[in-house]
Design a protein around this motif. Structure first.
Motif, PDB file in Angstrom:
ATOM      1  N   THR A 472     -43.843  11.454-146.286  1.00  0.00           N
ATOM      2  CA  THR A 472     -45.047  12.048-146.736  1.00  0.00           C
ATOM      3  C   THR A 472     -46.241  11.108-146.682  1.00  0.00           C
ATOM      4  O   THR A 472     -47.441  11.468-146.169  1.00  0.00           O
ATOM      5  CB  THR A 472     -44.873  12.520-148.095  1.00  0.00           C
ATOM      6  N   ALA A 473     -46.011   9.822-146.972  1.00  0.00           N
ATOM      7  CA  ALA A 473     -47.422   8.981-146.968  1.00  0.00           C
ATOM      8  C   ALA A 473     -47.859   8.778-145.316  1.00  0.00           C
ATOM      9  O   ALA A 473     -48.949   8.871-145.336  1.00  0.00           O
ATOM     10  CB  ALA A 473     -46.936   7.435-147.499  1.00  0.00           C
ATOM     11  N   THR A 474     -47.019   8.757-144.305  1.00  0.00           N
ATOM     12  CA  THR A 474     -47.230   8.368-143.087  1.00  0.00           C
ATOM     13  C   THR A 474     -47.882   9.782-142.557  1.00  0.00           C
ATOM     14  O   THR A 474     -48.853   9.649-141.841  1.00  0.00           O
ATOM     15  CB  THR A 474     -45.893   8.151-142.068  1.00  0.00           C
ATOM     16  N   ARG A 475     -47.430  11.058-142.996  1.00  0.00           N
ATOM     17  CA  ARG A 475     -47.944  12.252-142.485  1.00  0.00           C
ATOM     18  C   ARG A 475     -49.405  12.481-142.978  1.00  0.00           C
ATOM     19  O   ARG A 475     -50.326  12.709-142.311  1.00  0.00           O
ATOM     20  CB  ARG A 475     -47.176  13.596-142.928  1.00  0.00           C
ATOM     21  N   ARG A 476     -49.436  11.961-144.187  1.00  0.00           N
ATOM     22  CA  ARG A 476     -50.848  12.004-145.015  1.00  0.00           C
ATOM     23  C   ARG A 476     -51.908  10.986-144.175  1.00  0.00           C
ATOM     24  O   ARG A 476     -52.921  11.379-143.924  1.00  0.00           O
ATOM     25  CB  ARG A 476     -50.875  11.445-146.490  1.00  0.00           C
ATOM     26  N   GLU A 477     -51.395   9.863-143.817  1.00  0.00           N
ATOM     27  CA  GLU A 477     -52.173   8.847-142.902  1.00  0.00           C
ATOM     28  C   GLU A 477     -52.671   9.479-141.821  1.00  0.00           C
ATOM     29  O   GLU A 477     -53.937   9.441-141.356  1.00  0.00           O
ATOM     30  CB  GLU A 477     -51.373   7.620-142.671  1.00  0.00           C
ATOM     31  N   VAL A 478     -51.977  10.159-141.218  1.00  0.00           N
ATOM     32  CA  VAL A 478     -51.882  10.887-139.850  1.00  0.00           C
ATOM     33  C   VAL A 478     -53.085  11.999-140.005  1.00  0.00           C
ATOM     34  O   VAL A 478     -53.952  12.074-139.359  1.00  0.00           O
ATOM     35  CB  VAL A 478     -50.712  11.555-139.057  1.00  0.00           C
ATOM     36  N   ARG A 479     -52.675  12.853-140.898  1.00  0.00           N
ATOM     37  CA  ARG A 479     -53.884  13.819-141.390  1.00  0.00           C
ATOM     38  C   ARG A 479     -55.264  13.076-141.640  1.00  0.00           C
ATOM     39  O   ARG A 479     -56.292  13.583-141.068  1.00  0.00           O
ATOM     40  CB  ARG A 479     -53.519  14.319-142.638  1.00  0.00           C
ATOM     41  N   GLU A 480     -55.211  12.062-142.431  1.00  0.00           N
ATOM     42  CA  GLU A 480     -56.579  11.396-142.536  1.00  0.00           C
ATOM     43  C   GLU A 480     -57.230  10.814-141.305  1.00  0.00           C
ATOM     44  O   GLU A 480     -58.409  10.668-141.062  1.00  0.00           O
ATOM     45  CB  GLU A 480     -56.442  10.328-143.490  1.00  0.00           C
ATOM     46  N   MET A 481     -56.406  10.533-140.407  1.00  0.00           N
ATOM     47  CA  MET A 481     -56.991   9.838-139.012  1.00  0.00           C
ATOM     48  C   MET A 481     -57.689  11.089-138.236  1.00  0.00           C
ATOM     49  O   MET A 481     -58.483  10.955-137.509  1.00  0.00           O
ATOM     50  CB  MET A 481     -55.902   9.343-138.182  1.00  0.00           C
ATOM     51  N   ILE A 482     -57.148  12.327-138.386  1.00  0.00           N
ATOM     52  CA  ILE A 482     -57.398  13.689-137.614  1.00  0.00           C
ATOM     53  C   ILE A 482     -58.429  14.391-138.190  1.00  0.00           C
ATOM     54  O   ILE A 482     -59.473  14.663-137.656  1.00  0.00           O
ATOM     55  CB  ILE A 482     -56.334  14.136-137.384  1.00  0.00           C
ATOM     56  N   GLU A 483     -58.493  14.493-139.485  1.00  0.00           N
ATOM     57  CA  GLU A 483     -59.387  15.427-140.313  1.00  0.00           C
ATOM     58  C   GLU A 483     -60.947  15.384-139.990  1.00  0.00           C
ATOM     59  O   GLU A 483     -61.689  16.154-140.013  1.00  0.00           O
ATOM     60  CB  GLU A 483     -59.008  15.733-141.598  1.00  0.00           C
ATOM     61  N   PRO A 484     -61.323  14.044-139.839  1.00  0.00           N
ATOM     62  CA  PRO A 484     -62.761  13.766-139.799  1.00  0.00           C
ATOM     63  C   PRO A 484     -63.220  14.222-138.626  1.00  0.00           C
ATOM     64  O   PRO A 484     -64.525  14.344-138.050  1.00  0.00           O
ATOM     65  CB  PRO A 484     -62.933  12.272-139.960  1.00  0.00           C
ATOM     66  N   HIS A 485     -62.214  14.293-137.329  1.00  0.00           N
ATOM     67  CA  HIS A 485     -62.645  14.615-136.069  1.00  0.00           C
ATOM     68  C   HIS A 485     -62.546  16.167-135.634  1.00  0.00           C
ATOM     69  O   HIS A 485     -62.911  16.560-134.946  1.00  0.00           O
ATOM     70  CB  HIS A 485     -61.995  13.887-135.023  1.00  0.00           C
ATOM     71  N   GLY A 486     -61.670  16.903-136.295  1.00  0.00           N
ATOM     72  CA  GLY A 486     -61.306  18.168-136.061  1.00  0.00           C
ATOM     73  C   GLY A 486     -60.368  18.879-137.084  1.00  0.00           C
ATOM     74  O   GLY A 486     -59.964  18.371-138.175  1.00  0.00           O
ATOM     75  N   GLY A 487     -59.475  19.849-136.621  1.00  0.00           N
ATOM     76  CA  GLY A 487     -58.472  20.244-137.389  1.00  0.00           C
ATOM     77  C   GLY A 487     -57.117  19.835-137.398  1.00  0.00           C
ATOM     78  O   GLY A 487     -56.846  19.090-136.692  1.00  0.00           O
ATOM     79  N   PHE A 488     -56.518  19.942-138.437  1.00  0.00           N
ATOM     80  CA  PHE A 488     -55.310  19.237-138.779  1.00  0.00           C
ATOM     81  C   PHE A 488     -54.441  20.389-139.267  1.00  0.00           C
ATOM     82  O   PHE A 488     -54.665  20.911-140.518  1.00  0.00           O
ATOM     83  CB  PHE A 488     -55.274  17.952-139.586  1.00  0.00           C
ATOM     84  N   ILE A 489     -53.361  21.129-138.709  1.00  0.00           N
ATOM     85  CA  ILE A 489     -52.595  22.213-139.280  1.00  0.00           C
ATOM     86  C   ILE A 489     -50.960  21.502-139.191  1.00  0.00           C
ATOM     87  O   ILE A 489     -50.450  21.375-138.161  1.00  0.00           O
ATOM     88  CB  ILE A 489     -52.742  23.283-138.231  1.00  0.00           C
ATOM     89  N   GLU A 490     -50.677  21.257-140.433  1.00  0.00           N
ATOM     90  CA  GLU A 490     -49.283  20.866-140.473  1.00  0.00           C
ATOM     91  C   GLU A 490     -48.494  22.107-140.763  1.00  0.00           C
ATOM     92  O   GLU A 490     -48.647  22.746-141.540  1.00  0.00           O
ATOM     93  CB  GLU A 490     -49.287  19.873-141.786  1.00  0.00           C
ATOM     94  N   VAL A 491     -47.386  21.915-139.859  1.00  0.00           N
ATOM     95  CA  VAL A 491     -46.600  23.044-139.787  1.00  0.00           C
ATOM     96  C   VAL A 491     -44.893  22.742-140.327  1.00  0.00           C
ATOM     97  O   VAL A 491     -44.596  21.802-139.598  1.00  0.00           O
ATOM     98  CB  VAL A 491     -46.176  23.865-138.420  1.00  0.00           C
ATOM     99  N   HIS A 492     -44.712  23.043-141.296  1.00  0.00           N
ATOM    100  CA  HIS A 492     -43.284  22.436-141.783  1.00  0.00           C
ATOM    101  C   HIS A 492     -42.110  23.574-141.214  1.00  0.00           C
ATOM    102  O   HIS A 492     -42.246  24.727-141.617  1.00  0.00           O
ATOM    103  CB  HIS A 492     -43.247  22.467-143.339  1.00  0.00           C
ATOM    104  N   VAL A 493     -41.527  22.907-140.037  1.00  0.00           N
ATOM    105  CA  VAL A 493     -40.463  23.895-139.783  1.00  0.00           C
ATOM    106  C   VAL A 493     -38.917  23.749-140.499  1.00  0.00           C
ATOM    107  O   VAL A 493     -38.425  22.673-140.440  1.00  0.00           O
ATOM    108  CB  VAL A 493     -40.015  23.420-138.137  1.00  0.00           C
TER     109      VAL A 493
END
Ligand code: PPS
Length: 564
Positions: A472-493
């Motif tokens: 979870t923590a790493t996925r959150r970090e990735v979200r934080e890297m991307i959201e300032p620049h555009g969309g982040f859509i996490e899809v839990h398969v």
């Protein structure tokens, strides 16, 4: 206009270079360390002389005071990895270097210890909830050792952006002196300034007959904040809306912790160190909201109360900010306590501003000056023109790659943006070939994917990522890297383990059960389920085509596919 060829000498490295002996051990500083180092060495953090040693640290946590009794509410710590800690001894010299390896300062090593970071979070932030951005940074992105000690400046960090707006405390004091400003009221902000902020700062300054210093934080703020380049251009516009010679703008390279009351008190001390006599503190100063509940972590006026408790020893006077609202009926902003029953109030929330920007809708002039809105529109084009990342996460064999591939084809059919597929296997072949499946290696792998995806998103493209990404923590970090620049859509398969194992397309589950493959996700290694993904898809019964249609509808609903 002629470019300014000579940078401010106080920020120019060559002007200050002295030969220094090679340090015993070297450390590359993180962005937040760099901010702290700058303010430690330029006097903004007076009376600190370096990163806190253990006794000061414990005293700050317990009493908001250094061991000698001086008021200091915020720990300023240098965290180091174990590999560095074990090479260091008290009395040695630690070289503090910037990202290019330039030696900025040395630290005379004092205490080295393993802190209890949860206890620190509890003391400073009043919570250990990782939804709090300060807590998340502390618990998830801090090395396990602290080193304290006095720092000695070799050369100040160099800033290429807005050098004309950066001042040390001494420079700012000299500027006030030169202009004959005796009373200076500082306004702290990490957001763009709209009409309401201009009105309230102007009023506050007029009421106490002081000059105004707009003193925004440009170091580290919340991950989703408007980037400081855009904000500073907005501040430069708004500066022209104040009467001439009354107001100044200066940038503060502070790494905010979002610590609410403690942070507000800290901000006040920092402004006192910059020669300001007054400081505006509003509602919810430096207090983040919990995204899970929408509630603030602190009471709206806790910060004002804490500062009032210490008013006699902070060397600066707080000016509490009364909330102001725009009255349609009077065509002006007025403090809430002056609003009558017949007055018609108009409001636009921060969320609504972001929505209007993302959809290219009108933002009225009573809310913000047109030149400020135009500046925001330049960096926040409507979503249909922004890049985005679709981040699939799930067990091996859950269907991530199939969905990502099918989505790629569908998006290519629609056209418009360049698409990059960062599938787990492709990445492991090209970007992460040397990595295994330990927690550390998996996280490194995901952060690499996040880095590439954020670059793609920033440049207006589409990144489709399909790793397991079990933490979870790493996925959150990735979200934080991307959201300032555009969309982040996490899809839990979210295809269940039994189904993935039954499919066992690559025969890996069988090998994992036999113990031939170790650390296999779902069998002998953890998978932390996403808490708030944008979408959840179980491919047990669902055909990929249908699943992809659902993702496309989601993207359309969010505005990323709209035609304009
Ligand atoms: S991670 O955790 O996100 O870094 O994993 P990822 O890069 O997506 O790589 C997963 C693919 O590697 C194969 N594989 C393993 N998966 C999980 N655990 C272990 N121990 C392991 N060893 C090899 C597996 O084929 C994964 O691919 P997918 O597409 O997910 O089935």
């Amino acid at each position: 206009m002629k470019p300014n060829p000579v940078p401010n000498p106080h920020h120019h490295p060559t002007g200050h270079q002295r030969p220094v002996e090679a340090p015993d051990v070297d450390l590359d500083l993180s962005p937040s360390h760099l901010c702290d180092l700058e303010l430690l060495t330029n006097g903004a953090f007076t009376p600190l002389t370096g990163f806190l040693n253990r006794a000061d640290y414990e005293s700050v946590l317990a009493d908001m005071r250094l061991e000698n009794g001086a008021l200091w509410p915020m720990p300023v710590m240098l965290d180091i990895p174990e590999t560095t800690a074990t090479r260091l001894d008290a009395g040695q010299t630690l070289g503090l270097r910037d990202r290019e390896g330039v030696l900025l300062a040395t630290l005379t090593v004092g205490d080295i210890w393993q802190p209890d970071l949860r206890a620190e979070a509890d003391a400073v932030f009043g919570t250990t909830d990782s939804n709090h951005p300060g807590v998340a940074r502390l618990l998830e992105r801090t090395h396990s050792y602290y080193v304290g000690g006095r720092v000695h400046l070799v050369q100040p960090p160099l800033h290429y952006d807005f050098p004309h707006l950066r001042h040390t405390p001494a420079e700012l004091k000299a500027l006030f002196e030169k202009r004959g400003w005796e009373r200076v009221i500082a306004f702290q902000t990490r957001n763009p300034m709209h009409r309401v902020h201009q009105e309230l700062t102007f009023r506050a300054a007029r009421e106490i007959e002081a000059n105004l210093l707009i003193h925004p934080v440009v170091g580290l703020t919340q991950p989703n904040d408007v980037n400081h380049y855009t904000r500073v251009r907005c501040y430069e516009h708004i500066l022209k809306r104040y009467p001439e010679q009354t107001t100044a703008l200066s940038l503060l390279n502070l790494a905010m912790r979002m610590g609410g009351p403690r942070e507000a008190l800290w901000h006040a001390l920092i402004r006192a160190n910059h020669g300001c006599t007054h400081f505006i503190v509003g509602r919810d100063h430096a207090g983040p909201r919990n995204p899970a509940t929408g509630e603030g972590y602190y009471g709206p006026y806790d910060a004002q109360e804490l500062i009032t408790e210490h008013r006699d020893e902070i060397g600066i006077e707080m000016v509490p900010f009364r909330e102001m609202k725009y009255l349609e009926t009077r065509a002006q902003y007025v403090p809430v306590d002056e609003i009558g029953p017949d007055d018609q109030v108009r409001e636009i929330s921060g969320t609504e501003v972001r929505r209007r920007l993302s959809e290219g809708l009108d933002i009225p002039e009573w809310f913000s000056y047109p030149e400020v809105v135009a500046e925001l529109r330049r960096t926040h084009p409507p979503r249909a023109q922004q890049g985005f990342t679709v981040f699939f996460t799930g067990l091996s064999g859950s269907g991530k790659s199939t969905l990502a591939n099918a989505l790629q084809v569908k998006l290519m059919e629609l056209g418009g943006r360049q698409i990059t597929l960062l599938d787990g296997d492709i990445v492991r072949k090209n970007l992460s070939s040397e990595l295994g499946f330990s927690k550390e290696h998996r996280n490194l792998n995901i952060l690499r994917i996040g880095f590439v995806a954020s670059e793609i998103t920033k440049n207006g493209g589409i990144a489709l990522c399909a790793p397991i990404a079990p933490y979870t923590a790493t996925r959150r970090e990735v979200r934080e890297m991307i959201e300032p620049h555009g969309g982040f859509i996490e899809v839990h398969v979210a295809t269940p383990l039994e189904v993935c194992e039954q499919r066992d397309r690559k025969g890996l589950y069988k090998k994992a059960r036999q113990g031939i493959i170790k650390e296999f996700t779902g069998i002998s290694d953890p998978y932390e389920e996403p808490e708030n993904p944008e979408m959840q898809i179980d491919t047990t019964e669902m055909h990929p085509e249908k699943a992809v249609q659902q993702i496309l509808l989601k993207l359309e609903h969010l505005g990323y596919l709209a035609v304009d």
